[in-house]
Design an enzyme around this catalytic site. Structure first.
Site, PDB file in Angstrom:
ATOM      1  N   ARG A   1       0.836  -1.199   0.000  1.00 38.55           N
ATOM      2  CA  ARG A   1       0.000   0.000   0.000  1.00 38.55           C
ATOM      3  C   ARG A   1       0.869   1.248   0.000  1.00 38.55           C
ATOM      4  O   ARG A   1       2.016   1.223   0.384  1.00 38.55           O
ATOM      5  CB  ARG A   1      -0.909  -0.017   1.216  1.00 38.55           C
ATOM      6  CG  ARG A   1      -1.990  -1.102   1.086  1.00 38.55           C
ATOM      7  CD  ARG A   1      -2.837  -1.234   2.324  1.00 38.55           C
ATOM      8  NE  ARG A   1      -3.330   0.058   2.749  1.00 38.55           N
ATOM      9  CZ  ARG A   1      -3.086   0.577   3.955  1.00 38.55           C
ATOM     10  NH1 ARG A   1      -2.356  -0.085   4.825  1.00 38.55           N
ATOM     11  NH2 ARG A   1      -3.575   1.757   4.282  1.00 38.55           N
TER      12      ARG A   1
ATOM     13  N   LYS B   1       3.837  -7.459  11.860  1.00 41.93           N
ATOM     14  CA  LYS B   1       2.938  -7.643  10.710  1.00 41.93           C
ATOM     15  C   LYS B   1       3.191  -8.989  10.028  1.00 41.93           C
ATOM     16  O   LYS B   1       4.306  -9.304   9.636  1.00 41.93           O
ATOM     17  CB  LYS B   1       3.162  -6.483   9.730  1.00 41.93           C
ATOM     18  CG  LYS B   1       2.283  -6.512   8.511  1.00 41.93           C
ATOM     19  CD  LYS B   1       2.263  -5.165   7.818  1.00 41.93           C
ATOM     20  CE  LYS B   1       1.656  -5.259   6.435  1.00 41.93           C
ATOM     21  NZ  LYS B   1       1.421  -3.956   5.810  1.00 41.93           N
TER      22      LYS B   1
ATOM     23  N   ARG C   1      -7.065   2.274  -5.596  1.00 42.18           N
ATOM     24  CA  ARG C   1      -6.683   3.204  -6.646  1.00 42.18           C
ATOM     25  C   ARG C   1      -6.669   2.478  -7.992  1.00 42.18           C
ATOM     26  O   ARG C   1      -6.644   1.253  -8.025  1.00 42.18           O
ATOM     27  CB  ARG C   1      -5.310   3.817  -6.350  1.00 42.18           C
ATOM     28  CG  ARG C   1      -4.193   2.795  -6.319  1.00 42.18           C
ATOM     29  CD  ARG C   1      -2.910   3.458  -5.869  1.00 42.18           C
ATOM     30  NE  ARG C   1      -1.828   2.512  -5.701  1.00 42.18           N
ATOM     31  CZ  ARG C   1      -1.063   2.069  -6.676  1.00 42.18           C
ATOM     32  NH1 ARG C   1      -1.252   2.453  -7.894  1.00 42.18           N
ATOM     33  NH2 ARG C   1      -0.089   1.216  -6.431  1.00 42.18           N
TER      34      ARG C   1
HETATM   35  C1  BTN Z   1       0.528  -3.880   2.320  1.00 44.80           C
HETATM   36  O1  BTN Z   1       1.231  -2.913   2.052  1.00 44.80           O
HETATM   37  O2  BTN Z   1       0.313  -4.235   3.471  1.00 44.80           O
HETATM   38  C2  BTN Z   1      -0.097  -4.673   1.213  1.00 44.80           C
HETATM   39  C3  BTN Z   1       0.803  -5.774   0.721  1.00 44.80           C
HETATM   40  C4  BTN Z   1       0.185  -6.600  -0.387  1.00 44.80           C
HETATM   41  C5  BTN Z   1       1.169  -7.587  -0.975  1.00 44.80           C
HETATM   42  C6  BTN Z   1       0.519  -8.524  -1.943  1.00 44.80           C
HETATM   43  S1  BTN Z   1       1.556  -9.881  -2.397  1.00 44.80           S
HETATM   44  C7  BTN Z   1       0.435 -10.344  -3.647  1.00 44.80           C
HETATM   45  C8  BTN Z   1      -0.038  -9.067  -4.296  1.00 44.80           C
HETATM   46  N1  BTN Z   1       0.899  -8.646  -5.317  1.00 44.80           N
HETATM   47  C9  BTN Z   1       1.480  -7.476  -5.020  1.00 44.80           C
HETATM   48  O3  BTN Z   1       2.307  -6.888  -5.756  1.00 44.80           O
HETATM   49  N2  BTN Z   1       1.042  -7.033  -3.850  1.00 44.80           N
HETATM   50  C10 BTN Z   1       0.064  -7.930  -3.259  1.00 44.80           C
END
Ligand code: BTN
Length: 321
Positions: A120, A185, A318
């Protein structure tokens, strides 16, 4: 990964003779030896046991589309279009490509590693090979954008429930949608919208990352956890987690489409990491105590002037590029 078949043959941790491996792979013993060297270069620790053969020293948890499909409830197996990739830029981007190519069914992509995994607020998501689960699904909803209110919180509940079903108690949710354990996390969710929208049809890409075996992440700037770290349960399997997660995800998306966020409010609230904690919100403008969420998924902070809802606007909803 060019050596996937060899590594999967060795994945039982037993000694396998070069002769047998050559037979199983349909190649010469010299070719087996070359593959062993290549696998070692890819990071697998393979021991040569003199006079007997080869043995994988460190356990591996290989992704396998067949195993994931076998582990699915029938309704999910019939409705998804599963892609398991050795390597991808981002599973979210992969789903976006598949939607643009007109994929039929619910596209689900899982990768062994991501070269441009994203989190995010434009942050990178650490995605080392073979260690964690990187999964994205393309979900379709009907109506205007307000039907998506609370969706990312619903996905958080789906992840928490899946992990609890698999034997991990005490999963917490940090508003809006981080998956937490007491030491940090454990996972995150990135919800993105498909660019071109048909009238009244909203396509959402739900990306989920769960740290499974990760043991080192020096470049991550916050406390993090992994399933191996927090659970005494031996042998977390990414295939098994993926099957369970896909089933819960699709079921939750159906309930959400029919009943909205209200059906998940209590389930989210019971896992609220912020509840009763002193919080600072809105970049410091508002201080108070965490009081859970309202029916739209806004977070409630009780300050001097009463209870104030903090909008879920910082959720990464987004347009994906
Ligand atoms: C966050 O920032 O907490 C969200 C992380 C989300 C990661 C997942 S891994 C599978 C999917 N592909 C990505 O590029 N991001 C999400």
């Amino acid at each position: 990964m060019k050596t996937k078949v060899l590594v999967s043959l060795l994945s039982d941790g037993q000694v396998h003779s070069g002769e047998r491996l050559a037979e199983e792979l349909g190649v010469s013993r010299t070719a087996v030896w070359k593959q062993v060297r290549r696998a070692a270069a890819e990071g697998f620790e393979i021991e040569t046991v003199r006079g007997r053969g080869y043995k994988l020293v460190t356990p591996v948890d290989l992704l396998d589309a067949g195993v994931i499909l076998d582990g699915l409830v029938e309704s999910a197996r019939n409705s998804i279009c599963l892609t398991v990739l050795d390597e991808v830029d981002s599973t979210n981007t992969e789903i976006l490509r598949q939607i643009s190519d007109g994929v039929s069914g619910v596209p689900v992509a899982i990768a062994d590693c991501q070269t441009m995994g994203r989190g995010r607020r434009g942050r990178p998501w650490r995605s080392p090979r073979g260690e964690n689960l990187y999964l994205s699904a393309g979900l379709t909803f009907h109506g205007d954008f307000s039907v998506l209110d609370g969706l990312s919180l619903v996905l958080g509940v789906a992840v928490a429930e899946t992990l609890e079903e698999l034997g991990l108690p005490g999963v917490r949710l940090k508003w809006p949608n981080d998956i937490f354990m007491p030491d940090g996390k454990l996972g995150g969710i990135l919800v993105e919208l498909q660019g071109e929208l048909q009238e009244g049809v909203i396509r959402v890409i739900a990306g989920i990352g769960i740290n499974v075996h990760m043991s080192c992440a020096d470049d991550v700037d916050q406390a993090w956890s992994s399933l191996d770290r927090v659970s005494t349960q031996a042998g977390w399997s990414r295939n098994r987690i993926a099957s369970a997660l896909i089933g819960t995800l699709l079921h939750s998306a159906d309930i959400f489409a029919q009943k909205g966020f209200g059906a998940f409010q209590d389930a989210w609230q019971s896992r609220d990491l912020f509840n009763g904690q002193q919080l600072i919100a809105k970049g410091g403008e508002l201080a108070g105590v965490g009081r859970g969420i309202d029916g739209q998924g806004n977070y409630l902070v009780e300050g001097e002037s009463g209870v104030v809802p903090v909008r879920a606007g910082e959720i990464s909803l987004r347009v994906a590029r």
